[in-house]
Scaffold this motif. Sequence first.
Motif, PDB file in Angstrom:
ATOM      1  N   VAL A   1      35.577 -91.236 -17.147  1.00  0.00           N
ATOM      2  CA  VAL A   1      35.953 -91.825 -17.317  1.00  0.00           C
ATOM      3  C   VAL A   1      34.160 -92.404 -17.908  1.00  0.00           C
ATOM      4  CG1 VAL A   1      35.421 -94.048 -18.338  1.00  0.00           C
ATOM      5  CG2 VAL A   1      37.807 -94.053 -17.798  1.00  0.00           C
ATOM      6  N   ASP A   2      33.786 -92.759 -16.540  1.00  0.00           N
ATOM      7  CA  ASP A   2      31.814 -92.781 -15.950  1.00  0.00           C
ATOM      8  C   ASP A   2      31.664 -91.107 -16.780  1.00  0.00           C
ATOM      9  OD1 ASP A   2      32.154 -95.227 -14.826  1.00  0.00           O
ATOM     10  OD2 ASP A   2      32.620 -95.000 -12.550  1.00  0.00           O
ATOM     11  N   VAL A   3      31.935 -90.359 -16.410  1.00  0.00           N
ATOM     12  CA  VAL A   3      31.266 -89.376 -16.581  1.00  0.00           C
ATOM     13  C   VAL A   3      31.340 -89.345 -18.305  1.00  0.00           C
ATOM     14  CG1 VAL A   3      31.541 -86.813 -16.488  1.00  0.00           C
ATOM     15  CG2 VAL A   3      31.593 -88.003 -14.733  1.00  0.00           C
ATOM     16  N   ILE A   4      32.317 -89.323 -18.716  1.00  0.00           N
ATOM     17  CA  ILE A   4      32.626 -89.214 -19.989  1.00  0.00           C
ATOM     18  C   ILE A   4      31.439 -90.424 -20.596  1.00  0.00           C
ATOM     19  CG2 ILE A   4      33.117 -90.312 -22.410  1.00  0.00           C
ATOM     20  CD1 ILE A   4      36.388 -88.648 -21.069  1.00  0.00           C
TER      21      ILE A   4
ATOM     22  N   GLU B   1      43.884 -92.125  -5.278  1.00  0.00           N
ATOM     23  CA  GLU B   1      43.522 -90.970  -5.542  1.00  0.00           C
ATOM     24  C   GLU B   1      43.518 -90.845  -7.061  1.00  0.00           C
ATOM     25  OE1 GLU B   1      44.679 -85.990  -5.066  1.00  0.00           O
ATOM     26  OE2 GLU B   1      45.280 -87.882  -4.217  1.00  0.00           O
ATOM     27  N   LEU B   2      44.655 -91.453  -8.126  1.00  0.00           N
ATOM     28  CA  LEU B   2      44.797 -91.325  -9.393  1.00  0.00           C
ATOM     29  C   LEU B   2      43.675 -91.912 -10.209  1.00  0.00           C
ATOM     30  CD1 LEU B   2      46.246 -90.587 -12.216  1.00  0.00           C
ATOM     31  CD2 LEU B   2      48.079 -92.635 -11.181  1.00  0.00           C
ATOM     32  N   VAL B   3      43.838 -93.413  -9.312  1.00  0.00           N
ATOM     33  CA  VAL B   3      43.039 -94.484 -10.301  1.00  0.00           C
ATOM     34  C   VAL B   3      41.571 -94.428  -9.828  1.00  0.00           C
ATOM     35  CG1 VAL B   3      41.798 -96.703 -10.502  1.00  0.00           C
ATOM     36  CG2 VAL B   3      44.149 -95.976  -9.797  1.00  0.00           C
TER      37      VAL B   3
ATOM     38  N   THR C   1      40.544 -90.754 -12.585  1.00  0.00           N
ATOM     39  CA  THR C   1      40.419 -91.391 -13.868  1.00  0.00           C
ATOM     40  C   THR C   1      39.363 -92.093 -14.228  1.00  0.00           C
ATOM     41  OG1 THR C   1      43.101 -91.554 -13.460  1.00  0.00           O
ATOM     42  CG2 THR C   1      41.836 -92.672 -15.601  1.00  0.00           C
ATOM     43  N   SER C   2      38.361 -92.985 -12.770  1.00  0.00           N
ATOM     44  CA  SER C   2      37.332 -94.221 -13.371  1.00  0.00           C
ATOM     45  C   SER C   2      36.359 -92.596 -13.543  1.00  0.00           C
ATOM     46  CB  SER C   2      37.211 -95.030 -12.100  1.00  0.00           C
ATOM     47  OG  SER C   2      38.219 -95.904 -12.129  1.00  0.00           O
TER      48      SER C   2
END
Length: 326
Positions: free
Chosen positions: A141-144, A132-134, A137-138
């Motif tokens: 990062v992809d949305v940004i 869930e954490l990984v 976060t991924s």
Amino acid sequence: MAKKVKYYFDTESLAYRKIKPKLSKKLGYIGLFLLASGLFGFLCFVILLNSSYLETPKDRLQAREIETMKLRYSILNKKIDQVEEVLADVEERDNNIYRAYFNTSPIPAEQRKAGFGGVNRYKELEGFDNSELVINTSKRVDVIAKELAIQSKSLDEILKLAKEKNKLLSAIPAIQPVKNEQMKRIASGFGYRSDPFTKVRKMHEGMDFTAKTGTPIFATGDGVVKSADNSKSGFGNHIEISHGYGYLTLYAHLSKYKVKRGQRVKRGDIIGYVGSTGRSEAPHLHYEVHKDGKVVNPINFYYGNISAAEYTVISKLANQENQSLD
């Protein structure tokens, strides 16, 4: 080895008899055994709960690496928070300032922050203790990364619009063709005026600036010289400059030219000199501004080199219904 048998002497029967253990003693031994077994089992259970007693050096190393990973992801998410805050500010300025200034539609938030449909991009990250954490976060990062790509494309568009805007601002005929200190007066403005030769009231499609013969005439905006000749009837020696964006200016009754057809000029360049050629009553410059093929009042464009007070004076002079010089 045979079990040792114990005897006692019975005085009543005057004989030796076997000693038999009491039942309570047997039960005591059994209870003690069960208590010892229970304590041993409880001790084993406590040891199993506290796995550190059973961890190998490899297990302890992996545990430390997992805690380090969690810490790094926590730091990464804090940095992502900062990036999102800065990016949100850039996006707000892009929509409300840059795109508004260039009269361009803002980019909707739904488009900027849209996710990724279709195939599950994070399937390979599922099934682990910290999935869930990984995965979260991924996703962030992809949305940004997608937002940055959209913002970069938007800024490229703004840069292109800015360059076009600069070209447009440079092309608009925004200054007087004759300097104030070099002209005697504005002889006639835009509108219906009395013809100097026929005395008939007719439309005067420009402004007449009186000045000495040989007074420099300036290009009022960037453009290309469309013509520099005396082909138009009544205008004598004249110059036409095509500025693009639908703008064209005409300078008539020149004594001589300083440019030729096809030449590029900048606003403020000297293109010729005042004269009285063609259908003219006295030395002056007849100046016209055309927008999309129609003549417009030149006085509406004199904002590049005169003050508000000077504009007011010129406007009053230009609006006087007097006789034109051509």
